[in-house]
Write a protein that holds these residues in place. Structure first.
Motif, PDB file in Angstrom:
ATOM      1  N   ILE A 342      -9.491 -48.915  14.177  1.00 49.68           N
ATOM      2  CA  ILE A 342      -8.273 -48.168  14.488  1.00 49.68           C
ATOM      3  C   ILE A 342      -7.100 -49.147  14.485  1.00 49.68           C
ATOM      4  N   THR A 343      -6.072 -48.828  13.745  1.00 56.73           N
ATOM      5  CA  THR A 343      -4.885 -49.678  13.693  1.00 56.73           C
ATOM      6  C   THR A 343      -3.887 -49.234  14.762  1.00 56.73           C
ATOM      7  N   PRO A 344      -2.964 -50.125  15.142  1.00 59.56           N
ATOM      8  CA  PRO A 344      -1.906 -49.710  16.070  1.00 59.56           C
ATOM      9  C   PRO A 344      -1.129 -48.509  15.562  1.00 59.56           C
ATOM     10  N   ALA A 345      -0.928 -48.418  14.234  1.00 61.76           N
ATOM     11  CA  ALA A 345      -0.202 -47.274  13.676  1.00 61.76           C
ATOM     12  C   ALA A 345      -0.969 -45.979  13.915  1.00 61.76           C
ATOM     13  N   GLN A 346      -2.284 -46.016  13.797  1.00 61.74           N
ATOM     14  CA  GLN A 346      -3.084 -44.815  14.055  1.00 61.74           C
ATOM     15  C   GLN A 346      -3.050 -44.447  15.539  1.00 61.74           C
ATOM     16  N   ALA A 347      -3.070 -45.454  16.397  1.00 59.93           N
ATOM     17  CA  ALA A 347      -3.011 -45.182  17.835  1.00 59.93           C
ATOM     18  C   ALA A 347      -1.697 -44.497  18.183  1.00 59.93           C
ATOM     19  N   ARG A 348      -0.613 -44.971  17.594  1.00 64.51           N
ATOM     20  CA  ARG A 348       0.691 -44.358  17.865  1.00 64.51           C
ATOM     21  C   ARG A 348       0.783 -42.973  17.228  1.00 64.51           C
ATOM     22  N   ALA A 349       0.110 -42.796  16.092  1.00 68.94           N
ATOM     23  CA  ALA A 349       0.079 -41.458  15.480  1.00 68.94           C
ATOM     24  C   ALA A 349      -0.641 -40.478  16.396  1.00 68.94           C
ATOM     25  N   LEU A 351      -0.581 -40.582  19.622  1.00 66.87           N
ATOM     26  CA  LEU A 351       0.402 -40.244  20.659  1.00 66.87           C
ATOM     27  C   LEU A 351       1.377 -39.191  20.159  1.00 66.87           C
ATOM     28  N   ARG A 352       1.852 -39.354  18.927  1.00 67.14           N
ATOM     29  CA  ARG A 352       2.804 -38.374  18.385  1.00 67.14           C
ATOM     30  C   ARG A 352       2.131 -37.010  18.232  1.00 67.14           C
ATOM     31  N   LEU A 353       0.852 -37.008  17.899  1.00 70.51           N
ATOM     32  CA  LEU A 353       0.106 -35.751  17.801  1.00 70.51           C
ATOM     33  C   LEU A 353       0.074 -35.059  19.171  1.00 70.51           C
ATOM     34  N   LEU A 354      -0.233 -35.815  20.210  1.00 69.20           N
ATOM     35  CA  LEU A 354      -0.219 -35.257  21.564  1.00 69.20           C
ATOM     36  C   LEU A 354       1.177 -34.815  21.960  1.00 69.20           C
ATOM     37  N   HIS A 355       2.175 -35.542  21.496  1.00 67.94           N
ATOM     38  CA  HIS A 355       3.578 -35.162  21.752  1.00 67.94           C
ATOM     39  C   HIS A 355       3.874 -33.794  21.138  1.00 67.94           C
ATOM     40  N   HIS A 356       3.427 -33.577  19.909  1.00 67.88           N
ATOM     41  CA  HIS A 356       3.703 -32.299  19.223  1.00 67.88           C
ATOM     42  C   HIS A 356       2.997 -31.130  19.904  1.00 67.88           C
ATOM     43  N   TYR A 357       1.921 -31.411  20.618  1.00 65.44           N
ATOM     44  CA  TYR A 357       1.225 -30.357  21.347  1.00 65.44           C
ATOM     45  C   TYR A 357       1.676 -30.284  22.812  1.00 65.44           C
ATOM     46  N   ALA A 358       2.772 -30.971  23.132  1.00 64.19           N
ATOM     47  CA  ALA A 358       3.391 -30.936  24.466  1.00 64.19           C
ATOM     48  C   ALA A 358       2.451 -31.417  25.570  1.00 64.19           C
ATOM     49  N   LEU A 359       1.514 -32.311  25.206  1.00 61.94           N
ATOM     50  CA  LEU A 359       0.578 -32.837  26.195  1.00 61.94           C
ATOM     51  C   LEU A 359       1.076 -34.135  26.813  1.00 61.94           C
ATOM     52  N   LEU A 360       1.946 -34.814  26.106  1.00 60.22           N
ATOM     53  CA  LEU A 360       2.650 -35.964  26.654  1.00 60.22           C
ATOM     54  C   LEU A 360       3.938 -36.141  25.871  1.00 60.22           C
ATOM     55  N   THR A 361       4.740 -37.100  26.295  1.00 53.33           N
ATOM     56  CA  THR A 361       5.994 -37.409  25.606  1.00 53.33           C
ATOM     57  C   THR A 361       5.927 -38.845  25.132  1.00 53.33           C
ATOM     58  N   SER A 362       6.142 -39.059  23.845  1.00 53.10           N
ATOM     59  CA  SER A 362       6.140 -40.401  23.270  1.00 53.10           C
ATOM     60  C   SER A 362       7.454 -40.606  22.530  1.00 53.10           C
ATOM     61  N   GLU A 363       8.348 -41.368  23.162  1.00 46.33           N
ATOM     62  CA  GLU A 363       9.678 -41.595  22.587  1.00 46.33           C
ATOM     63  C   GLU A 363      10.051 -43.061  22.768  1.00 46.33           C
ATOM     64  N   SER A 364      10.186 -43.775  21.668  1.00 49.44           N
ATOM     65  CA  SER A 364      10.488 -45.203  21.753  1.00 49.44           C
ATOM     66  C   SER A 364      11.829 -45.460  22.424  1.00 49.44           C
ATOM     67  N   ARG A 365      12.757 -44.498  22.363  1.00 50.39           N
ATOM     68  CA  ARG A 365      14.079 -44.689  22.970  1.00 50.39           C
ATOM     69  C   ARG A 365      13.995 -44.807  24.498  1.00 50.39           C
ATOM     70  N   SER A 366      12.856 -44.415  25.078  1.00 43.18           N
ATOM     71  CA  SER A 366      12.701 -44.505  26.531  1.00 43.18           C
ATOM     72  C   SER A 366      12.245 -45.881  26.990  1.00 43.18           C
ATOM     73  N   GLY A 367      12.159 -46.836  26.075  1.00 44.24           N
ATOM     74  CA  GLY A 367      11.914 -48.226  26.431  1.00 44.24           C
ATOM     75  C   GLY A 367      10.567 -48.463  27.076  1.00 44.24           C
ATOM     76  N   ASP A 368      10.602 -49.121  28.234  1.00 45.28           N
ATOM     77  CA  ASP A 368       9.361 -49.507  28.899  1.00 45.28           C
ATOM     78  C   ASP A 368       8.558 -48.320  29.402  1.00 45.28           C
ATOM     79  N   ARG A 369       9.175 -47.146  29.452  1.00 47.49           N
ATOM     80  CA  ARG A 369       8.469 -45.921  29.873  1.00 47.49           C
ATOM     81  C   ARG A 369       8.427 -44.929  28.706  1.00 47.49           C
ATOM     82  N   ALA A 370       8.101 -45.441  27.533  1.00 49.16           N
ATOM     83  CA  ALA A 370       8.154 -44.628  26.318  1.00 49.16           C
ATOM     84  C   ALA A 370       7.121 -43.509  26.318  1.00 49.16           C
ATOM     85  N   VAL A 371       5.976 -43.749  26.939  1.00 51.98           N
ATOM     86  CA  VAL A 371       4.879 -42.766  26.917  1.00 51.98           C
ATOM     87  C   VAL A 371       4.728 -42.177  28.312  1.00 51.98           C
TER      88      VAL A 371
END
Length: 587
Positions: A342-349, A351-371
């Motif tokens: 598993i690559t870091p890119a897949q791990a972040r993908a 997170l984005r999948l969970l984001h699209h299903y409203a199960l968590l929020t993954s936003e790099s603009r939130s800095g140290d609390r991005a996830v």
């Protein structure tokens, strides 16, 4: 007669006040409902308390939208130009102190030097009590009301109304309403609000046709308990899977009917767990089938053990996380070779999948609390994790936190504070699991971080809890147990409680001499620490006896020019000087 022209110094212009903003206010949720009637009630309370600081405690169960409502007030205060706005993720008292200390520095409170976070935080509270600047302090997810007691901002002197406090909490006991605080109970959406939320979500996504018949939508929002969090899960599922309210309700009812066997007895303490768990499991089943296939479930189970207020995105690029995801990935049925790396890119993908299903929020603009993820979603994810998978999930989360911890904390104090909060959350959820192979290194790192941040009282409490836990779980002769007690002794010294430090350090020296030997580096360091405490307590002759031996040990083991040897000689010289043995000190 000659006239002399007088030259007066030009007036010094006042520096314009720049608004101060500390902490990350959560962005508005999609289709956020203003909850007008509820806000009118809150505003009426404000009007009745116009001459004092109003502390409104938004109390309610998980997933009812307290934080979003508080965030709406914070954004309104920002738009109105409030001078100082401080948003605090207040689940842990040390986070309150750390945030106040940052605010004190940004505001420019006199005497704040960044060396002692507790003193700086207290100075900030003193400043709030006398300033004529307008301010709003939001304490979000206040959990430890006992520990937070000394850190409630006080009313400003006089009759002016310059600031107020807004807090959110699930607590409903007497401490919530004490000290003149006004309590506002937050419940689920009303039926019109729930229907409005669902319609807006579908419309904004271009999926309005999924609404179907009004009676089906009504049945669905009622089945979901009109709970904002469950509605968010359901709306995301309907949009991503392109199904109607009626179809989702059928799936939801089927999933709910099977939940009793999955949820442990007493799990639904808020009376909301069933709706959230059912909507979570439906969403996870769908997400598992999407690219990157098979990563959604292990990803949310790991995230669920961390601080709901957020953790860094970099954590998902660590070897600990990618290895964990690989070992827990569910490979496609046609893949006979087993799960690949598993690559870091897949791990972040994932997170984005969970984001699209409203199960968590993954936003790099939130800095140290991005996830971030909702605490109730996290609880549902933990409670539906098979017991056999929990130990390795805990270990992976702990290893990942240790991996991303900055080597030099002074360069990233905000990140260190976030990692401490995540370590606290993980420790709470993991219980004895984090001690399976001894004290996990991240526990030691978090304790040292508290002292490095100037949180000396918090560090003392932390090391006391850690040392006691080590004795109970590992035994008094375990190396990690002895280290934990040594760090507790150091905390006692830092807080001026020298006699208590000496009692522990004497025992630590004896234990290390027995376990590691007289010449081991840790044993020599323990003797040096004991000597320093003797000197601090005025027992200088006893300190000299030990320090002379430490100098000899350092010279023999490390060499005459080693930095630790030089330090040992300097300490001995200081003790000689304290005893008026000046010639020996000079030598």
């Amino acid at each position: 007669m000659e006239q002399h022209q007088h030259h007066y110094p030009a007036p010094v212009p006042e520096v314009a006040w720049q608004p101060v903003r500390v902490g990350a206010v959560p962005p508005p949720a999609t289709a956020f409902q203003p909850r007008t009637r509820l806000r009118e009630g809150i505003d009426q309370v404000r009007e009745r308390h116009s001459t004092v600081v109003l502390t409104q405690v938004l109390s309610g169960g998980g997933g009812v939208g307290k934080s979003q409502l508080a965030a709406a007030y914070a954004r309104q205060a920002h738009a109105d130009g409030v001078d100082v706005l401080v948003w605090v993720d207040a689940a842990d008292t040390s986070q309150i102190i750390t945030t106040y200390a940052r605010a004190a520095k940004k505001v420019g409170v006199p005497g704040v030097d960044g060396q002692d976070a507790e003193n700086d935080a207290a100075a900030f509270l003193d400043w709030l009590a006398v300033t004529d600047r307008t301010w709003l302090v939001v304490l979000d997810d206040l959990t430890d009301l006992e520990g937070a007691g000394p850190w409630w901002p006080r009313p400003p002197a006089g009759t002016g109304h310059s600031g107020r406090v807004l807090a959110t909490t699930r607590r409903r006991d007497a401490l919530v309403s004490g000290a003149g605080r006004a309590v506002i109970d937050i419940d689920t959406y009303t039926r019109p609000e729930a229907l409005s939320y669902l319609r807006e979500r579908l419309t904004e996504a271009g999926a309005a046709l999924l609404w179907g018949h009004d009676e089906h939508a009504i049945d669905l929002v009622e089945a979901l308990g009109r709970l904002p969090l469950a509605l968010a899960h359901a709306a995301a599922y309907m949009i991503n899977e392109d199904i109607t309210c009626d179809d989702y309700l059928t799936l939801f009812d089927d999933r709910t009917s099977r939940l009793e066997a999955l949820l442990p007895p007493g799990a639904d303490t808020d009376n909301y767990g069933q709706q959230v768990t059912a909507s979570l499991l439906l969403a996870l089943e769908a997400a598992q089938r999407r690219e990157p296939i098979g990563l959604a479930v292990p990803a949310i189970r790991l995230a669920a053990h961390l601080d709901p207020a957020g953790h860094p995105l970099d954590l998902w690029a660590t070897e600990a996380v990618t290895t964990y995801l690989r070992s827990h990935r569910t490979p496609p049925a046609t893949d006979l070779s087993g799960p690949g790396p598993i690559t870091p890119a897949q791990a972040r993908a994932a997170l984005r999948l969970l984001h699209h299903y409203a199960l968590l929020t993954s936003e790099s603009r939130s800095g140290d609390r991005a996830v971030r993820l909702h605490a109730l979603t996290a609880r549902a994810a933990r409670e539906t994790t098979p017991p056999v998978d929990i130990p390795i999930t805990v270990r992976a989360a702990a290893d990942a936190l240790a991996e991303v911890w900055p080597e030099h904390e002074h360069t990233a104090p905000a990140l260190a504070a976030v990692l401490r909060a995540n370590t606290d959350t993980l420790t709470t959820h993991a219980g004895e699991l984090i001690w399976e192979d001894g004290c996990h290194p991240v526990l030691f790192t978090a304790g040292h971080s508290l002292s490095d941040a100037g949180l000396y009282a918090a560090a003392l409490t932390y090391w006391h809890r850690t040392a006691s836990g080590a004795s109970r779980l590992l035994g008094d002769d375990h190396h990690d147990t002895v280290l934990a007690w040594a760090y507790l002794a150091n905390s006692y010294s830092q807080t001026g409680r020298t006699h208590e430090a000496i009692g522990i350090e004497e025992r630590v020296v004896t234990d290390l001499e027995r376990l590691l030997g007289y010449d081991h580096a840790e044993t020599v360091t323990a003797r040096a620490n004991l000597a320093a405490s003797y000197r601090q307590a005025g027992r200088t002759s006893e300190a000299i006896d030990i320090e002379e031996r430490v100098v000899s040990d350092r010279e023999r083991l490390l060499g005459h020019d080693h930095a630790e040897t030089v330090t040992a000689r300097a300490n001995l010289a200081a003790s000689y000087g304290q005893e008026k043995r000046t010639d020996e000190a000079i030598d």
